[in-house]
Design an enzyme around this catalytic site. Structure first.
Site, PDB file in Angstrom:
ATOM      1  N   ASP A  97       0.837  -1.198   0.000  1.00 28.41           N
ATOM      2  CA  ASP A  97       0.000   0.000   0.000  1.00 28.41           C
ATOM      3  C   ASP A  97       0.873   1.250   0.000  1.00 28.41           C
ATOM      4  OD1 ASP A  97      -2.312   1.450   0.037  1.00 28.41           O
ATOM      5  OD2 ASP A  97      -2.773   1.081   2.139  1.00 28.41           O
ATOM      6  N   GLU A 150     -12.393  -4.591  -5.046  1.00 33.69           N
ATOM      7  CA  GLU A 150     -12.834  -3.186  -4.909  1.00 33.69           C
ATOM      8  C   GLU A 150     -11.999  -2.244  -5.795  1.00 33.69           C
ATOM      9  OE1 GLU A 150     -12.215  -5.154  -2.116  1.00 33.69           O
ATOM     10  OE2 GLU A 150     -14.361  -5.577  -1.961  1.00 33.69           O
ATOM     11  N   ASN A 151     -10.836  -2.693  -6.226  1.00 31.61           N
ATOM     12  CA  ASN A 151      -9.954  -1.808  -7.005  1.00 31.61           C
ATOM     13  C   ASN A 151     -10.519  -1.446  -8.386  1.00 31.61           C
ATOM     14  OD1 ASN A 151      -6.826  -3.141  -5.691  1.00 31.61           O
ATOM     15  ND2 ASN A 151      -7.941  -1.309  -5.104  1.00 31.61           N
ATOM     16  N   SER A 209      -7.559  -5.807  -5.667  1.00 31.59           N
ATOM     17  CA  SER A 209      -8.729  -6.315  -4.944  1.00 31.59           C
ATOM     18  C   SER A 209      -9.981  -6.196  -5.809  1.00 31.59           C
ATOM     19  CB  SER A 209      -8.926  -5.517  -3.655  1.00 31.59           C
ATOM     20  OG  SER A 209      -9.424  -4.234  -3.958  1.00 31.59           O
ATOM     21  N   SER A 234      -8.754  -4.765   4.733  1.00 31.16           N
ATOM     22  CA  SER A 234      -9.207  -4.499   3.370  1.00 31.16           C
ATOM     23  C   SER A 234      -9.664  -5.765   2.641  1.00 31.16           C
ATOM     24  CB  SER A 234      -8.103  -3.793   2.562  1.00 31.16           C
ATOM     25  OG  SER A 234      -7.709  -2.609   3.206  1.00 31.16           O
ATOM     26  N   ARG A 259       0.324   7.606  -2.725  1.00 30.05           N
ATOM     27  CA  ARG A 259       0.862   8.672  -1.857  1.00 30.05           C
ATOM     28  C   ARG A 259       2.341   8.915  -2.140  1.00 30.05           C
ATOM     29  NH1 ARG A 259      -1.246   6.007   3.334  1.00 30.05           N
ATOM     30  NH2 ARG A 259      -1.878   4.459   1.781  1.00 30.05           N
ATOM     31  N   TRP A 260       3.071   7.855  -2.420  1.00 34.54           N
ATOM     32  CA  TRP A 260       4.492   7.989  -2.746  1.00 34.54           C
ATOM     33  C   TRP A 260       4.653   8.894  -3.977  1.00 34.54           C
ATOM     34  CZ3 TRP A 260       7.587   6.995  -6.947  1.00 34.54           C
ATOM     35  CH2 TRP A 260       8.966   6.889  -6.714  1.00 34.54           C
TER      36      TRP A 260
HETATM   37  C1  FPP Z   1      -1.613   0.139  -3.424  1.00 34.90           C
HETATM   38  O1  FPP Z   1      -1.228   1.477  -3.494  1.00 34.90           O
HETATM   39  C2  FPP Z   1      -1.152  -0.651  -4.550  1.00 34.90           C
HETATM   40  C3  FPP Z   1      -1.951  -1.265  -5.478  1.00 34.90           C
HETATM   41  C4  FPP Z   1      -3.412  -1.207  -5.462  1.00 34.90           C
HETATM   42  C5  FPP Z   1      -1.398  -2.036  -6.588  1.00 34.90           C
HETATM   43  C6  FPP Z   1      -0.207  -2.860  -6.309  1.00 34.90           C
HETATM   44  C7  FPP Z   1       0.571  -2.904  -7.531  1.00 34.90           C
HETATM   45  C8  FPP Z   1       1.900  -2.879  -7.624  1.00 34.90           C
HETATM   46  C9  FPP Z   1       2.828  -2.895  -6.465  1.00 34.90           C
HETATM   47  C10 FPP Z   1       2.463  -2.790  -8.967  1.00 34.90           C
HETATM   48  C11 FPP Z   1       2.964  -4.034  -9.577  1.00 34.90           C
HETATM   49  C12 FPP Z   1       2.394  -5.287  -9.207  1.00 34.90           C
HETATM   50  C13 FPP Z   1       2.581  -6.455  -9.883  1.00 34.90           C
HETATM   51  C14 FPP Z   1       1.929  -7.681  -9.379  1.00 34.90           C
HETATM   52  C15 FPP Z   1       3.387  -6.541 -11.103  1.00 34.90           C
HETATM   53  P1  FPP Z   1      -2.344   2.590  -3.579  1.00 34.90           P
HETATM   54  O2  FPP Z   1      -2.536   2.955  -4.991  1.00 34.90           O
HETATM   55  O3  FPP Z   1      -3.564   2.118  -2.874  1.00 34.90           O
HETATM   56  O4  FPP Z   1      -1.667   3.748  -2.788  1.00 34.90           O
HETATM   57  P2  FPP Z   1      -2.376   4.888  -1.938  1.00 34.90           P
HETATM   58  O5  FPP Z   1      -3.049   4.203  -0.782  1.00 34.90           O
HETATM   59  O6  FPP Z   1      -1.236   5.747  -1.521  1.00 34.90           O
HETATM   60  O7  FPP Z   1      -3.335   5.579  -2.849  1.00 34.90           O
END
Ligand code: FPP
Length: 261
Positions: free
Chosen positions: A38, A85-86, A83, A214, A42-43
């Protein structure tokens, strides 16, 4: 457990001040570590970048984490990649993630071959774009014979949907007279989950400081130790993994009993 101690020591040379490999008991590495990755968005936002750049940076962390997990000798590394939900995210972001899953997996196949890593997915893959699904299938086929660590990706995964699906399957078997209600055990329920055959995680890591599950592995995490770090996923590296191991090893796991496991 497959571990090459010389490779591990080389991988963990040049430690930062607060942690080194000597802080870890290598005989007590958890066999299955699961990660809620997660903080990509934000990063990126903190750097004035588009959220998608955070996901791209997250791929680098994931690659390092796969290698770290192999070096440490994990049997299973699982990650929450997408997920149910995504799908509610902007279409552009969903498309980028699906594209990233496919291209990353193809690009990393040589790493999986080199490290003897076997791929696995859990979730409802039927809803994925065809290209992504095909690449996943290729990844499964090409790594099926590998005997090292299992790298399991949760994609279009939701724990409630998974449990509901298991209930429906069991109900169907009862209705068809192939099973009696009294014969339904914990083990049988577990066999009807997407994660059938995987051990339950011993350690769950969540990055970016959020204190929630989540809808992730609600059944499988019953006795799992949780480790939450404020580090955002793109900043998660081999040392962060070691800090999580150290925290895990300081815990006193009782599984509801009184003696230390
Ligand atoms: C959460 O950060 C991350 C995700 C929903 C996606 C995870 C995907 C990767 C790490 C990229 C590559 C993965 C694979 C399997 C090749 P967020 O977007 O929810 O961050 P936030 O909470 O800061 O908005």
């Amino acid at each position: 457990m497959h571990r090459d101690d010389a490779l591990l020591r080389a991988f963990y040379s040049d430690p930062p001040a607060d942690i080194s490999l000597d802080d870890i008991d290598l005989s007590r590495i958890p066999s299955h570590v699961s990660i809620i990755m997660d903080g990509n968005g934000r990063w990126a936002q903190a750097r004035g970048l588009d959220r998608s750049q955070g996901h791209v940076a997250g791929v680098d962390s994931l690659r390092e984490t796969v290698t770290t997990s192999v070096r440490l000798g994990l049997d299973v590394l699982s990650v929450y990649a997408f997920s149910t939900e995504n799908w509610r995210r902007p279409k552009r972001e969903v498309d980028l993630l699906m594209h990233l899953f496919a291209t990353t997996l193809l690009k990393e196949l040589p790493l999986f071959h080199q490290e003897n890593v076997r791929l696995r997915f859990f979730g409802d893959l039927s809803a994925l774009p065809e290209k992504t699904f095909k690449v996943f299938q290729q990844g499964l086929d090409e790594t099926a014979h590998h005997t090292g660590m299992t790298f399991a990706l949760a994609v279009n995964y939701g724990s409630r949907a998974e449990i509901t699906r298991a209930c429906a399957e069991l109900a169907r078997e009862v209705a068809q007279g192939r099973l009696t209600a009294d014969a339904i055990t914990d083990e049988l329920v577990a066999e009807h989950l997407y994660t059938n055959g995987l051990p339950d995680p011993e350690l769950l890591i969540r990055t970016s400081g959020e204190l929630r599950l989540s809808n992730y592995l609600l059944w499988q995490l019953a006795y799992t130790e949780f480790y939450v770090t404020d580090t955002l996923w793109p900043d998660f590296d081999r040392w962060e993994m070691l800090r999580a191991m150290r925290a895990f090893q300081r815990r006193n796991r009782r599984f509801g009993g009184v003696v230390s496991a």
